[in-house]
Design a protein around this motif. Structure first.
Motif, PDB file in Angstrom:
ATOM      1  N   ALA A   1       0.813  -1.212   0.000  1.00  5.31           N
ATOM      2  CA  ALA A   1       0.000   0.000   0.000  1.00  5.31           C
ATOM      3  C   ALA A   1       0.843   1.257   0.000  1.00  5.31           C
ATOM      4  O   ALA A   1       0.330   2.335  -0.221  1.00  5.31           O
ATOM      5  N   ASP A   2       2.132   1.130   0.249  1.00  5.45           N
ATOM      6  CA  ASP A   2       2.961   2.316   0.361  1.00  5.45           C
ATOM      7  C   ASP A   2       3.707   2.659  -0.922  1.00  5.45           C
ATOM      8  O   ASP A   2       4.572   3.518  -0.907  1.00  5.45           O
ATOM      9  N   GLN A   3       3.397   1.990  -2.008  1.00  6.98           N
ATOM     10  CA  GLN A   3       4.038   2.343  -3.267  1.00  6.98           C
ATOM     11  C   GLN A   3       3.349   3.575  -3.834  1.00  6.98           C
ATOM     12  O   GLN A   3       2.126   3.666  -3.870  1.00  6.98           O
ATOM     13  N   GLU A   4       4.146   4.514  -4.293  1.00  2.61           N
ATOM     14  CA  GLU A   4       3.609   5.802  -4.722  1.00  2.61           C
ATOM     15  C   GLU A   4       2.644   5.668  -5.897  1.00  2.61           C
ATOM     16  O   GLU A   4       1.620   6.336  -5.941  1.00  2.61           O
ATOM     17  N   LYS A   5       2.948   4.778  -6.839  1.00  6.95           N
ATOM     18  CA  LYS A   5       2.048   4.655  -7.997  1.00  6.95           C
ATOM     19  C   LYS A   5       0.678   4.117  -7.578  1.00  6.95           C
ATOM     20  O   LYS A   5      -0.346   4.532  -8.110  1.00  6.95           O
ATOM     21  N   ASP A   6       0.648   3.204  -6.605  1.00  2.00           N
ATOM     22  CA  ASP A   6      -0.630   2.713  -6.101  1.00  2.00           C
ATOM     23  C   ASP A   6      -1.355   3.790  -5.310  1.00  2.00           C
ATOM     24  O   ASP A   6      -2.565   3.949  -5.414  1.00  2.00           O
ATOM     25  N   ASN A   7      -0.600   4.520  -4.491  1.00  2.00           N
ATOM     26  CA  ASN A   7      -1.212   5.576  -3.692  1.00  2.00           C
ATOM     27  C   ASN A   7      -1.802   6.669  -4.570  1.00  2.00           C
ATOM     28  O   ASN A   7      -2.852   7.228  -4.249  1.00  2.00           O
ATOM     29  N   GLN A   8      -1.151   6.990  -5.674  1.00  2.00           N
ATOM     30  CA  GLN A   8      -1.668   8.016  -6.575  1.00  2.00           C
ATOM     31  C   GLN A   8      -3.011   7.581  -7.158  1.00  2.00           C
ATOM     32  O   GLN A   8      -3.946   8.363  -7.218  1.00  2.00           O
ATOM     33  N   GLN A   9      -3.108   6.321  -7.562  1.00  2.00           N
ATOM     34  CA  GLN A   9      -4.371   5.822  -8.096  1.00  2.00           C
ATOM     35  C   GLN A   9      -5.449   5.837  -7.022  1.00  2.00           C
ATOM     36  O   GLN A   9      -6.602   6.177  -7.299  1.00  2.00           O
ATOM     37  N   LEU A  10      -5.096   5.486  -5.796  1.00  2.00           N
ATOM     38  CA  LEU A  10      -6.073   5.516  -4.709  1.00  2.00           C
ATOM     39  C   LEU A  10      -6.521   6.941  -4.415  1.00  2.00           C
ATOM     40  O   LEU A  10      -7.695   7.187  -4.158  1.00  2.00           O
ATOM     41  N   ARG A  11      -5.587   7.894  -4.449  1.00  2.00           N
ATOM     42  CA  ARG A  11      -5.967   9.298  -4.221  1.00  2.00           C
ATOM     43  C   ARG A  11      -6.928   9.784  -5.308  1.00  2.00           C
ATOM     44  O   ARG A  11      -7.890  10.493  -5.021  1.00  2.00           O
ATOM     45  N   GLU A  12      -6.660   9.395  -6.554  1.00  2.00           N
ATOM     46  CA  GLU A  12      -7.551   9.785  -7.642  1.00  2.00           C
ATOM     47  C   GLU A  12      -8.936   9.190  -7.455  1.00  2.00           C
ATOM     48  O   GLU A  12      -9.945   9.866  -7.642  1.00  2.00           O
TER      49      GLU A  12
END
Length: 103
Positions: A79-90
């Motif tokens: 869950a702490d990978q930036e690319k995954d977090n960016q998609q979750l934020r979107e």
């Protein structure tokens, strides 16, 4: 003779067959079911449930790791990978925007 036979086959295929196939699939595409408001609510609930379960799993892994230093958590999505977090934020921004529009 063969040229006439080929022309009698190819011309109708181009002017009748091709438009028929295109219009057939355009009609199928337009009549395809779209996502309903109930489906959106269900997807949002499932997303929130998955997020809560992920947080619970992190807590359980932390507790087990504190009791057993040899414990290594199972490999899963990080869950702490930036690319995954960016998609979750979107996704969360879209959900918040939808809630703001409906309210």
């Amino acid at each position: 003779m063969e040229d006439v036979f080929i022309a009698l086959i190819v011309v109708p295929m181009i002017f009748i067959g091709l438009p028929w196939v295109i219009l057939h699939y355009v009609t199928k595409w337009k009549t395809a079911p779209t996502i309903t408001a109930d489906d959106e609510v269900l997807l949002e609930e499932l997303y929130n449930l998955a997020r809560r379960l992920d947080e619970r799993m992190d807590t359980v892994e932390r507790l087990v790791a504190s009791d057993d230093p040899a414990f290594t958590p199972a490999r899963r999505l990080i869950a702490d990978q930036e690319k995954d977090n960016q998609q979750l934020r979107e996704l969360e921004a879209l959900i918040a925007e939808k809630k703001g529009i409906r309210s």
